[in-house]
Design an enzyme around this catalytic site. Sequence first.
Site, PDB file in Angstrom:
ATOM      1  N   CYS A   1      14.655  18.213  -3.003  1.00 42.91           N
ATOM      2  CA  CYS A   1      15.956  17.748  -3.457  1.00 42.91           C
ATOM      3  C   CYS A   1      15.747  16.402  -4.136  1.00 42.91           C
ATOM      4  O   CYS A   1      14.680  16.147  -4.684  1.00 42.91           O
ATOM      5  CB  CYS A   1      16.945  17.656  -2.294  1.00 42.91           C
ATOM      6  SG  CYS A   1      16.413  16.580  -0.946  1.00 42.91           S
TER       7      CYS A   1
ATOM      8  N   HIS B   1     -13.282  -7.706  10.820  1.00 44.36           N
ATOM      9  CA  HIS B   1     -14.140  -7.024   9.852  1.00 44.36           C
ATOM     10  C   HIS B   1     -13.728  -5.552   9.796  1.00 44.36           C
ATOM     11  O   HIS B   1     -13.811  -4.828  10.794  1.00 44.36           O
ATOM     12  CB  HIS B   1     -15.610  -7.153  10.279  1.00 44.36           C
ATOM     13  CG  HIS B   1     -16.588  -6.731   9.226  1.00 44.36           C
ATOM     14  ND1 HIS B   1     -16.812  -5.413   8.902  1.00 44.36           N
ATOM     15  CD2 HIS B   1     -17.416  -7.470   8.422  1.00 44.36           C
ATOM     16  CE1 HIS B   1     -17.727  -5.348   7.954  1.00 44.36           C
ATOM     17  NE2 HIS B   1     -18.110  -6.585   7.641  1.00 44.36           N
TER      18      HIS B   1
END
Length: 662
Positions: free
Chosen positions: A28, A584
């Site tokens: 839609c 990290h």
Amino acid sequence: MAIDYRKTAKEIVQELGGDENVINVTHCATRLRFILSDASKVNKDKVSKIQGVITVVEAGGQFQIVIGNHVKDAYEHVVSMIHLDESKAQEKGSQQKVGVLSKIIDIISSIFAPFLYTLAACGILQGILGVLTALDLLDTASGTYRILNFVSWTGFTFLPVMIAITAAKKFNVNVFIAVVTACALVNPDFIHMITAHKLLTVGSADPSIQSLIQAALNNPDTMKLLNDVVGIPVLAQPLDFLGIPVQMLSYTSSVIPIILSVWVLSYLQRFFEKILPTVIRNLFTPLLCIVIIVPLTLLVFGPVGSTIGGAIGDVYNYLYHLSPIIAGVVIGSVWQILVIFGVHWGITPVTVGNYAALGYDTFTALQASAVFSQAGAAFGVFLKTKDKEMKNVSLPAAITGLFGITEPAIYGVNLRLKKPMIFGCIAGAVGGGIAGAFGAVSWGYNMPGIATLPAFFKEGYGTEFIGLLISIVVSFVLALILTYIIGFKEKNNENADMVTNSESEAEKDPTIKNIVYSPVKGHAISVKEVKDQAFSSEMMGKGVGIVPIEGNVYAPFSGKIEALFPTNHAVGLTSKNGVEVLIHIGIDTVNMDGEGFTAHITQDQEVEKGQLLISFDKQLIEKHGYDSTVIFIVTNTNSYTDVNVDGAKDVEVLDKVMEISN
């Protein structure tokens, strides 16, 4: 960073269980609507985390994935990656255990969604023509106006044909048989018969024309003269089929009659395909279907469908006229709640029916306030929030909402923060009441937004249009003010307060433990288990490894960015208490040279706890063959008595993962 919707589509198909689990897919204005073989196999959380996906909703027997403005791009890529078996979809639809209302909403959304914008474009064109003629910029007698005017009505005149196409796909019917059936209902010859019938039964205000009508019943020459005068042929006998009278009803702009016809046609077609020999099947199936279904439509489905459609519209209009103000308050407050559950399509036959029967619609005017109020609430969040990520989300969501697409504002901002959603509903109720008080209406089918405002204007109805403008302005401003003044609780802000208290207490008492929180969501393990010797040896410091679920890294405390690597795969921070950490992302990801990593902060920047630092593409990291584990260590471990690590558990962002003793 632009979203790659091909990648989004690929991940969606993969998370939904692949081609074999997808029965059907439609879209839609903002959603991909899937029918799945087994929805229980799908992890909604994983789907909602896919880049480009706003949220996931299960409603109406559908697995709905809210995309937003780029839903068509995602849909086209999804369709190219899967094979849709229509017979399988039909079988699934018959077996699926969903309520009657859910089935109806599924049918309506599947039928109307594909041509929604085209129909709205026709409505907007009607509004633009109204504005131009009111300003004397276009003469209604000019050829330009006359051409554009009939173009603007074409979508509504041939609405049954567009419905036939989409309904044929929904009910697994030969599209061309369905289209011929619809075309028969709007065939000019049949339209002329209806017009002539009205003249014969109602008569004409012009006595000279009336006398011609009466004379034409028995005189062919007069009939020809009448045709020359009024431009239509006149039937001397009432229309019937095999002796059964046909009700002379107009089916242009009708909805339910053609849906009923195509639905019955699906059974009729399968019946003939089953019993007819192969040698004649291709010819005689459409022949027999057309010969049977068109008369049946004129005799049964047309009158029944028109009665049902008229009754539905009459019920709404009756309730509306009892109190337009109360109707506006109710619609303005609940409309966006219906959107959340994906059931707002149920009102479509009512609005389309109103345009066909009345030439206007009140519901669209009342729902406009609900649209603008959610946009206002999202803009209030943008002005109020201190969270950079929320600012980046709320502003475009508010702008999109102003143009009629509210899902990004609802799912991405207002519903997520709860209070703005409530404020939007309150403001929508106030605006809807104002629109109802002024009798605001829409003169052409549209989705309320800034671009569609001309559809609410018609010369001679200035008060109603002004009332509509007042209602949407009040809705937008009131939602914005309520959101900004009363405010809302952000998870990150709440956690930030906790950290501030903890940090200030640590400054007062050196023996207190510093609590360090997780910068990512995932599964925490001891850094000793990380598959990288430099980290697992704890030579760089104690900490945890977190196998991430999503690709965002947040500040674990308030402090300063001490180091931001050029490749954006790692960042170093120092807290206000002097705790130094390194985050990290992945192992050996420096080799990716920054691909898939986006920094939201800069070197030496002061940050607040919970602030978004870096976004990364987890799937891309793993696609390159690297481990995506986020390594989170205290680099000045030796400065403290002890660093106690909480590993082997699932963590949310800002859950406790370490305690540091001074």
